[in-house]
Design a protein around this motif. Structure first.
Motif, short mmCIF file in Angstrom:
data_model
loop_
_atom_site.label_atom_id
_atom_site.label_comp_id
_atom_site.label_asym_id
_atom_site.label_seq_id
_atom_site.Cartn_x
_atom_site.Cartn_y
_atom_site.Cartn_z
N TYR A 95 -27.92 -53.14 -16.15
CA TYR A 95 -29.31 -52.87 -16.51
C TYR A 95 -29.81 -53.89 -17.54
CZ TYR A 95 -33.43 -50.88 -18.55
OH TYR A 95 -34.70 -50.74 -19.03
N TYR A 96 -28.97 -54.15 -18.55
CA TYR A 96 -29.35 -55.08 -19.63
C TYR A 96 -29.60 -56.49 -19.06
CZ TYR A 96 -28.78 -58.08 -23.73
OH TYR A 96 -28.97 -59.04 -24.69
N MET A 97 -28.74 -56.92 -18.16
CA MET A 97 -28.88 -58.27 -17.59
C MET A 97 -30.11 -58.38 -16.69
SD MET A 97 -26.42 -60.22 -18.67
CE MET A 97 -25.96 -61.51 -17.53
N ASP A 98 -30.42 -57.30 -15.97
CA ASP A 98 -31.56 -57.33 -15.03
C ASP A 98 -32.89 -57.23 -15.76
OD1 ASP A 98 -30.00 -57.62 -12.82
OD2 ASP A 98 -29.94 -55.49 -12.31
N LYS A 99 -32.86 -56.67 -16.97
CA LYS A 99 -34.12 -56.43 -17.70
C LYS A 99 -34.72 -57.76 -18.18
CE LYS A 99 -35.86 -53.73 -21.60
NZ LYS A 99 -36.47 -54.85 -22.29
N LYS A 116 -40.84 -53.64 -20.01
CA LYS A 116 -40.74 -52.40 -20.80
C LYS A 116 -39.43 -51.70 -20.50
CE LYS A 116 -43.67 -49.01 -21.44
NZ LYS A 116 -44.74 -48.05 -21.08
N MET A 117 -38.88 -51.02 -21.49
CA MET A 117 -37.66 -50.24 -21.29
C MET A 117 -37.91 -49.17 -20.22
SD MET A 117 -34.74 -50.54 -22.83
CE MET A 117 -33.43 -49.35 -22.79
N ALA A 118 -36.90 -48.91 -19.42
CA ALA A 118 -37.03 -47.86 -18.41
C ALA A 118 -37.19 -46.51 -19.09
CB ALA A 118 -35.77 -47.84 -17.56
N ASP A 119 -37.83 -45.55 -18.40
CA ASP A 119 -37.96 -44.23 -19.02
C ASP A 119 -36.57 -43.61 -19.14
OD1 ASP A 119 -38.03 -41.88 -16.62
OD2 ASP A 119 -38.34 -43.95 -16.01
N PHE A 120 -36.38 -42.81 -20.19
CA PHE A 120 -35.05 -42.31 -20.52
C PHE A 120 -34.48 -41.41 -19.42
CE2 PHE A 120 -32.09 -39.39 -22.70
CZ PHE A 120 -31.17 -40.33 -23.10
N VAL A 121 -35.35 -40.65 -18.77
CA VAL A 121 -34.88 -39.72 -17.72
C VAL A 121 -34.24 -40.51 -16.57
CG1 VAL A 121 -35.65 -38.03 -16.00
CG2 VAL A 121 -36.53 -37.92 -18.32
#
Lengths: 49, 386
Positions: free
Chosen positions: B123-127, B132-137
């Motif tokens: 996830y970190y590499m793809d961001k 914006k950060m993905a929603d927590f849910v």
């Protein structure tokens, strides 16, 4: 050979019966094999910690 | 209870699938992810061993990713990766910060940590930097989705989110039948074929025997056992995932007919191969390309990157000699094949097989590959007495 619906139905019955029979054979309390339990992948995960 | 470790797990999954299927008629489609998160939390909190540990890891990784990428905006992602991998590294290196009454390693080590860490890094590499950060849910669901909690496949956040966003629409009879067939296939693979191999083939000879026939028997039986055990698990995860409305990626497609190492990793533990290629091999190769000393040697660059990638794979399984050696062997096979493929391309002909019939070449390649993989996996098993 074209697999018709009736042949597929018959094959499914054979496969499912075989699976149920094998599961019963392997895990029934009557099977006294010392490994009469499973969870091998899970054991591998535990080995790592 | 761990996923797939007992019959009760399947009962719980059947209840989850029924709840999701019935909720389709009562809830709006955009509530699907909330229902999924409730079920995932329920499983973690009530059934999974060490629930708070896993939830803490999710919270840590979410806020750490936010701080690293949105506040500090590290340009070099290696620092971010090291921070996010910290829990796994402490466990793998067995670094202990035990001070009474806390035992950090006991807190950090729990089943599923390695796979969760790979998803976190993915996830970190793809961001993207300004994304914006993905929603927590969604993030919570991505890391804690029950069928893939323990041994993957290693999904990507983008794919998971796309599948999740379809919501209740993917709960239909067609997907249920696809999922059911995959589940039955997985049960047959793991609980029947792998178990039969384990009980009646693998245990034929002692693992300490050094006779060549006994060694060969133990080596081949382990390869078949590992495949049916692991592929069975992956098919079950795929099947239950499909019935719950999430598309889980396929992880195995008959590795026994692979003709070369590259082909093998497209068939065996596909999600791990893809992960290593995208997040380790490619950046490492780009890094080596920038090195002046290696600029004139493209084949050497590729081979170094390949061997290091597979060494990492070995280390990921654990810092034990058998894992590292098997990783090195897989790297070596890939490097040799890579050199061979480039030489064939340069000379415009097959430098090893010449003008041999392609069908015979394919059969020989499958035979060689099958044996090489059997050797590497036997070393991986830690049961090789040599």
């Amino acid at each position: 050979m074209k697999i018709t619906n009736s042949i597929r139905f018959f094959l499914n019955i054979v496969i499912y019966t075989l699976i149920v029979f094998c599961l019963y054979y392997l895990y029934s309390p009557l099977n006294e094999h010392p490994n009469n339990k499973t969870g091998s992948s899970v054991q591998f995960v535990y080995q790592q910690f | 209870m761990l996923p797939f470790s007992s019959f009760e797990f399947f009962i719980i999954m059947a209840i989850f699938i029924t709840i999701i299927a019935l909720s389709k008629y009562f809830l709006k489609s955009n509530y699907y992810k909330h229902l999924l998160v409730a079920l995932n939390i329920l499983f973690l909190a009530v059934i999974f061993p060490k629930p708070y540990h896993f939830i803490s890891l999710i919270l840590f990784s979410y806020f750490a990713t936010y701080i690293i990428s949105d506040i500090f905006k590290f340009k070099n992602k290696i620092w971010g990766i090291l921070i996010l991998l910290l829990p796994m590294l402490l466990v793998k290196f067995d670094i202990r910060f035990d001070f009474y009454p806390f035992k950090l390693n006991n807190i950090l080590s729990f089943a599923g940590l390695s796979y969760a860490s790979f998803r976190i890094i993915g996830y970190y590499m793809d961001k993207a930097p300004n994304e914006k950060m993905a929603d927590f849910v969604s993030y919570f669901n991505f890391l804690s989705f029950t069928p893939t909690l323990l041994i993957g496949p290693i999904d990507r956040f983008g794919r998971f989110k796309t599948s999740q966003d379809i919501g209740f629409l993917s709960i239909n009879s067609e997907n249920f039948i696809i999922g059911w067939n995959s589940l039955v296939k997985g049960i047959a693979f793991k609980y029947i074929i792998a178990e039969l191999i384990d009980r009646y083939w693998m245990s034929l000879y002692s693992i300490e025997s050094k006779e060549i026939l006994h060694l060969a028997n133990n080596m081949y039986s382990y390869y078949f056992y590992l495949f049916f055990d692991f592929a069975g698990y992956s098919f079950m995860a795929l099947g239950i995932g499909k019935m719950m409305g999430i598309n889980v990626p396929i992880n195995f497609t008959n590795p026994f007919v692979a003709v070369n190492p590259q082909d093998f990793w497209r068939r065996f533990h596909i999600s791990l191969g893809d992960w290593l290629k995208d997040y380790f091999f490619t950046p490492l190769y780009m890094f080596l390309t920038r090195k002046k000393s290696l600029k004139k040697y493209p084949i050497t660059r590729q081979n170094i990157a390949l061997i290091l990638t597979f060494l990492l794979m070995g280390c990921w399984n654990g810092f034990q000699f058998n894992y590292i050696l098997s990783g090195f062997l897989f790297g070596l096979f890939s490097a040799v094949h890579n050199t061979y493929a480039i030489m064939c391309k340069k000379k415009g002909k097959d430098v090893f097989f010449g003008k041999m019939n392609p069908k015979i070449v394919k059969i020989i390649s499958i035979f060689i590959m099958f044996n090489l993989v059997s050797i590497a996996l036997y070393i991986f098993s830690g049961k090789c007495p040599l």
